[in-house]
Scaffold this motif. Structure first.
Motif, mmCIF file in Angstrom:
data_model
loop_
_atom_site.group_PDB
_atom_site.id
_atom_site.type_symbol
_atom_site.label_atom_id
_atom_site.label_comp_id
_atom_site.label_asym_id
_atom_site.label_seq_id
_atom_site.Cartn_x
_atom_site.Cartn_y
_atom_site.Cartn_z
ATOM 1 N N ASP A 62 0.576 -1.015 0.063
ATOM 2 C CA ASP A 62 0.156 -0.617 0.079
ATOM 3 C C ASP A 62 0.997 1.320 0.191
ATOM 4 N N GLY A 63 2.523 1.236 -0.044
ATOM 5 C CA GLY A 63 2.905 2.443 0.014
ATOM 6 C C GLY A 63 3.809 3.183 1.382
ATOM 7 N N SER A 64 3.272 2.437 2.555
ATOM 8 C CA SER A 64 3.414 2.876 3.366
ATOM 9 C C SER A 64 4.876 1.848 3.522
ATOM 10 N N THR A 65 5.560 2.473 5.286
ATOM 11 C CA THR A 65 6.703 1.574 5.273
ATOM 12 C C THR A 65 6.604 0.832 7.043
ATOM 13 N N VAL A 66 7.416 0.182 7.276
ATOM 14 C CA VAL A 66 7.231 -0.764 8.438
ATOM 15 C C VAL A 66 8.912 -1.118 8.647
ATOM 16 N N ASP A 67 9.110 -0.694 9.818
ATOM 17 C CA ASP A 67 10.424 -1.124 10.307
ATOM 18 C C ASP A 67 10.423 -2.090 11.178
ATOM 19 N N PRO A 68 10.316 -3.256 11.118
ATOM 20 C CA PRO A 68 10.415 -5.148 11.198
ATOM 21 C C PRO A 68 11.283 -4.711 13.092
ATOM 22 N N SER A 69 12.246 -3.898 12.775
ATOM 23 C CA SER A 69 13.086 -4.212 14.222
ATOM 24 C C SER A 69 12.021 -3.360 15.492
ATOM 25 N N ARG A 70 11.459 -2.414 15.215
ATOM 26 C CA ARG A 70 11.118 -1.721 15.685
ATOM 27 C C ARG A 70 9.433 -2.681 16.134
ATOM 28 N N GLU A 71 8.868 -2.916 15.738
ATOM 29 C CA GLU A 71 7.860 -3.861 15.839
ATOM 30 C C GLU A 71 8.441 -5.060 16.681
ATOM 31 N N LEU A 72 9.415 -5.863 16.091
ATOM 32 C CA LEU A 72 10.075 -6.107 16.626
ATOM 33 C C LEU A 72 10.357 -5.863 18.453
ATOM 34 N N ALA A 73 10.863 -4.771 17.797
ATOM 35 C CA ALA A 73 11.160 -4.943 19.764
ATOM 36 C C ALA A 73 9.865 -4.424 20.449
ATOM 37 N N ASP A 74 8.835 -3.938 19.999
ATOM 38 C CA ASP A 74 7.437 -3.717 20.739
ATOM 39 C C ASP A 74 6.696 -4.752 21.558
ATOM 40 N N LEU A 75 7.234 -5.995 20.841
ATOM 41 C CA LEU A 75 6.296 -7.522 21.266
ATOM 42 C C LEU A 75 7.408 -7.346 21.992
ATOM 43 N N VAL A 76 8.658 -7.368 21.400
ATOM 44 C CA VAL A 76 9.490 -7.947 22.913
ATOM 45 C C VAL A 76 9.269 -7.964 24.368
ATOM 46 N N ARG A 77 9.166 -6.684 24.639
ATOM 47 C CA ARG A 77 8.174 -5.210 25.806
ATOM 48 C C ARG A 77 7.323 -5.705 25.834
ATOM 49 N N THR A 78 6.478 -6.548 24.954
ATOM 50 C CA THR A 78 5.018 -6.950 25.993
ATOM 51 C C THR A 78 5.350 -8.156 25.810
#
Length: 102
Positions: free
Chosen positions: A9-25
């Motif tokens: 859809d043209g948006s960007t994603v940073d999987p390292s940031r998403e994974l860091a958030d998942l790790v914290r949770t």
């Protein structure tokens, strides 16, 4: 090295940031914990190996607010593929965390 990807859809994603958030949770680390995510070639020669692993380093602050001891999780997947269940299974390998992850 950045791991930023463009979605269809043209948006960007940073999987390292998403994974860091998942790790914290998943590991209930809290906002003051330090989290570092790395994806690397594992150098494995086993036929069924993914040849990529994600290493997750984290440290909780001690009672005085200083960063505590670093802990490391290794998961034989790319960081975009790591799930909450992968984190729970990997956390069982850390003696102090076993109680929280039956």
């Amino acid at each position: 090295m950045a791991f930023i990807y463009r979605r269809s859809d043209g948006s960007t994603v940073d999987p390292s940031r998403e994974l860091a958030d998942l790790v914290r949770t998943v590991l209930t680390l809290g906002p003051d914990a330090s989290v570092s995510i790395m994806q690397m070639s594992c150098g494995c020669t086993v036929p069924d190996c993914s040849e990529v692993e994600t290493q997750i380093m984290f440290a909780r602050p001690d009672p005085e607010g200083q960063r505590g001891q670093w802990q490391r999780l290794r998961i034989a997947k790319s960081m975009r593929s790591v799930t909450a269940e992968d984190l729970r299974l990997a956390a069982r390998s850390i003696p102090r965390m076993r109680a929280g992850f039956p």
